[in-house]
Enzyme design. Structure first.
Site, PDB file in Angstrom:
ATOM      1  N   LYS A  30      68.642  68.241  -4.104  1.00 14.31           N
ATOM      2  CA  LYS A  30      68.642  69.532  -3.441  1.00 14.31           C
ATOM      3  C   LYS A  30      69.611  69.533  -2.262  1.00 14.31           C
ATOM      4  CE  LYS A  30      64.327  68.489  -0.936  1.00 14.31           C
ATOM      5  NZ  LYS A  30      64.793  68.661   0.451  1.00 14.31           N
TER       6      LYS A  30
ATOM      7  N   CYS B 243      60.376  69.556   4.902  1.00 16.17           N
ATOM      8  CA  CYS B 243      60.528  69.631   3.447  1.00 16.17           C
ATOM      9  C   CYS B 243      59.217  69.457   2.688  1.00 16.17           C
ATOM     10  CB  CYS B 243      61.552  68.610   2.982  1.00 16.17           C
ATOM     11  SG  CYS B 243      63.220  68.954   3.613  1.00 16.17           S
TER      12      CYS B 243
ATOM     13  N   ASP C 249      62.047  63.428  -0.693  1.00 15.63           N
ATOM     14  CA  ASP C 249      63.126  62.948   0.192  1.00 15.63           C
ATOM     15  C   ASP C 249      62.828  61.612   0.880  1.00 15.63           C
ATOM     16  OD1 ASP C 249      64.151  65.373  -0.551  1.00 15.63           O
ATOM     17  OD2 ASP C 249      64.189  66.249   1.456  1.00 15.63           O
TER      18      ASP C 249
END
Length: 247
Positions: free
Chosen positions: A151, A200, A51
């Protein structure tokens, strides 16, 4: 190799151009990170970059503390081609995602609610599909990536880990398919970095261990939502015997 983009059901997504941020960045600046020698990287290894997107940078919709500090180091690491495989994840939410505080008035960002019998942190709206903030960060050359996993695409379910979604309305955590993809390629060791260290990236490391991979946490190439969580993150990594590469 050009990257294949998948969503979290592991179906190949339709090709579409990445939105380009209008913010001025110096592209592909490479600075060697404070990491141990690359000589120690396992031969059957995969680098998972989590990310790294503009919305998680300072000034972004969900800014991580010093999130932009990891950009030169990750750019340098990718340029070394030291890993057998490279995976990137991309938060890719539809508008009105269940994790957005704006969908749960009067709750505010960073409050927690109960969702499907578990605690759910509510976030500011972020990484909305096809927005500039959701693009992979333009300061990094992503061409070495073998696969990009999008995601958080299900509006009903949050998704922190590269390996599995969060618990959904059916009480299960659906797999993204990454574990099988890595096993098919003989990967034994997974190295994780990116954003956010305490959410994450941590969940990705936890699930890598659960999937049977030797897991390495590239601490200097991560940043948290808040540094206040660092002690808890280190304790969790130690409990799981995850190797923390600090320098």
């Amino acid at each position: 190799m050009s990257a294949t983009t998948t969503d979290t059901t592991c179906a190949v997504a339709a090709s579409e151009p990445e939105p380009q941020s209008e913010t001025a960045f110096t592209p592909h600046v490479q600075t060697q990170p404070a990491l141990a020698s690359l000589d120690g990287i396992a031969e059957n290894s995969a680098l998972v970059i989590v990310d790294v997107q503009p919305d998680f940078m300072p000034g972004g919709a969900l800014a991580c503390a010093e999130g932009d500090a990891i950009l030169p180091g990750i750019a340098w690491l990718l340029a070394q081609h030291a890993f057998g495989h490279v995976v990137a994840t991309q938060d890719w939410h539809p508008a009105r995602h269940v994790s957005f505080a704006s969908c749960h008035p009067p709750h505010q960002p960073f409050e927690a609610i109960e969702l499907y019998g578990h605690s759910q942190t509510l976030w500011p709206d972020h990484c909305v599909q096809r927005s500039e903030g959701a693009a992979l960060h333009p300061a990094i050359d992503w061409s070495p990536c073998d696969v990009i996993i999008r995601k958080g695409t299900d509006p009903r379910t949050d998704s922190y880990s590269a390996f599995r979604n969060n618990i959904g309305p059916d009480g299960h955590r659906p797999a993204t398919g990454l574990a099988g993809w890595l096993r098919d390629r003989g990967v034994s060791d997974v190295y994780v970095c990116g954003l956010a260290r305490d959410v994450c990236v941590l969940w990705t490391a936890e699930d890598a261990v659960a999937a049977g991979f030797r897991t390495h946490f590239l601490w200097p190439l991560t940043r948290p939502v808040t540094f206040d969580t660092d002690a808890d993150v280190l304790a969790r990594l130690a409990a799981l015997e995850i190797a923390v590469i600090e320098a």
